[in-house]
Design a protein around this motif. Structure first.
Motif, PDB file in Angstrom:
ATOM      1  N   THR A  34       0.853  -1.179   0.000  1.00 19.11           N
ATOM      2  CA  THR A  34       0.000   0.000   0.000  1.00 19.11           C
ATOM      3  C   THR A  34       0.895   1.236   0.000  1.00 19.11           C
ATOM      4  O   THR A  34       1.790   1.347   0.845  1.00 19.11           O
ATOM      5  N   LEU A  35       0.660   2.140  -0.948  1.00 17.07           N
ATOM      6  CA  LEU A  35       1.434   3.379  -0.969  1.00 17.07           C
ATOM      7  C   LEU A  35       1.049   4.226   0.231  1.00 17.07           C
ATOM      8  O   LEU A  35      -0.136   4.392   0.524  1.00 17.07           O
ATOM      9  N   ILE A  36       2.048   4.746   0.936  1.00 22.96           N
ATOM     10  CA  ILE A  36       1.849   5.643   2.065  1.00 22.96           C
ATOM     11  C   ILE A  36       2.686   6.894   1.813  1.00 22.96           C
ATOM     12  O   ILE A  36       3.481   6.924   0.869  1.00 22.96           O
ATOM     13  N   ASP A  37       2.503   7.897   2.638  1.00 19.69           N
ATOM     14  CA  ASP A  37       3.287   9.121   2.505  1.00 19.69           C
ATOM     15  C   ASP A  37       4.774   8.792   2.629  1.00 19.69           C
ATOM     16  O   ASP A  37       5.201   8.225   3.637  1.00 19.69           O
ATOM     17  N   MET A  38       5.527   9.063   1.593  1.00 14.99           N
ATOM     18  CA  MET A  38       6.980   8.858   1.565  1.00 14.99           C
ATOM     19  C   MET A  38       7.395   7.393   1.574  1.00 14.99           C
ATOM     20  O   MET A  38       8.479   7.052   2.047  1.00 14.99           O
ATOM     21  N   GLY A  39       6.533   6.480   1.078  1.00 17.11           N
ATOM     22  CA  GLY A  39       6.957   5.094   1.048  1.00 17.11           C
ATOM     23  C   GLY A  39       5.861   4.106   0.750  1.00 17.11           C
ATOM     24  O   GLY A  39       4.838   4.428   0.139  1.00 17.11           O
ATOM     25  N   VAL A  40       6.081   2.893   1.234  1.00 16.32           N
ATOM     26  CA  VAL A  40       5.179   1.774   0.993  1.00 16.32           C
ATOM     27  C   VAL A  40       4.998   1.000   2.293  1.00 16.32           C
ATOM     28  O   VAL A  40       5.965   0.775   3.025  1.00 16.32           O
ATOM     29  N   SER A  41       3.781   0.611   2.575  1.00 16.97           N
ATOM     30  CA  SER A  41       3.497  -0.264   3.700  1.00 16.97           C
ATOM     31  C   SER A  41       3.311  -1.671   3.137  1.00 16.97           C
ATOM     32  O   SER A  41       2.596  -1.873   2.157  1.00 16.97           O
ATOM     33  N   SER A  49       4.396  -7.369   8.976  1.00 17.74           N
ATOM     34  CA  SER A  49       4.118  -6.042   8.414  1.00 17.74           C
ATOM     35  C   SER A  49       5.297  -5.119   8.674  1.00 17.74           C
ATOM     36  O   SER A  49       5.901  -5.176   9.743  1.00 17.74           O
ATOM     37  N   PHE A  50       5.593  -4.274   7.682  1.00 15.11           N
ATOM     38  CA  PHE A  50       6.639  -3.274   7.835  1.00 15.11           C
ATOM     39  C   PHE A  50       6.449  -2.191   6.787  1.00 15.11           C
ATOM     40  O   PHE A  50       5.732  -2.369   5.805  1.00 15.11           O
ATOM     41  N   ASP A  51       7.085  -1.051   7.028  1.00 12.01           N
ATOM     42  CA  ASP A  51       7.067   0.060   6.080  1.00 12.01           C
ATOM     43  C   ASP A  51       8.442   0.249   5.475  1.00 12.01           C
ATOM     44  O   ASP A  51       9.465   0.059   6.142  1.00 12.01           O
ATOM     45  N   VAL A  52       8.456   0.606   4.207  1.00  7.14           N
ATOM     46  CA  VAL A  52       9.684   0.987   3.504  1.00  7.14           C
ATOM     47  C   VAL A  52       9.512   2.465   3.204  1.00  7.14           C
ATOM     48  O   VAL A  52       8.660   2.841   2.413  1.00  7.14           O
ATOM     49  N   THR A  53      10.286   3.295   3.883  1.00  7.64           N
ATOM     50  CA  THR A  53      10.129   4.743   3.715  1.00  7.64           C
ATOM     51  C   THR A  53      11.445   5.379   3.263  1.00  7.64           C
ATOM     52  O   THR A  53      12.513   4.815   3.420  1.00  7.64           O
TER      53      THR A  53
END
Length: 84
Positions: free
Chosen positions: A55-62, A79-83
């Motif tokens: 999922t696209l998030i502000d400044m990255g991907v979840s 689960s993790f975010d790539v920012t």
């Protein structure tokens, strides 16, 4: 998030998402990288195949990965975010 070459004794290990930080997001490429790495893990059952959701998030991907533990047969989620 591990990049190939990060582990001295296992230089081929890793999907390489860490190198993607700051790049344009190619959802299909990222899903393929993640799924490919998950299927190499002994602790991850191949059936059912893991499900990768990006999922696209502000400044990255979840990223959310649903998989089954190969030993116990228990469903699990990572689960993790790539920012940037």
């Amino acid at each position: 998030m591990t990049n190939p070459g990060d582990y001295l004794f296992h230089p081929e290990y890793g999907a390489g998402l860490g190198k993607k930080v700051g790049d344009s997001v190619n959802v299909n490429e990222w899903k393929a990288l993640i799924l490919g790495q998950m299927l190499l893990e002994d602790s991850v059952a191949t059936t059912p195949e893991p499900t990768v959701t990006l999922t696209l998030i502000d400044m990255g991907v979840s990223c959310s990965i649903q998989y089954t533990d190969a030993v116990s047969g228990t469903p699990a989620t990572l689960s993790f975010d790539v920012t940037r």
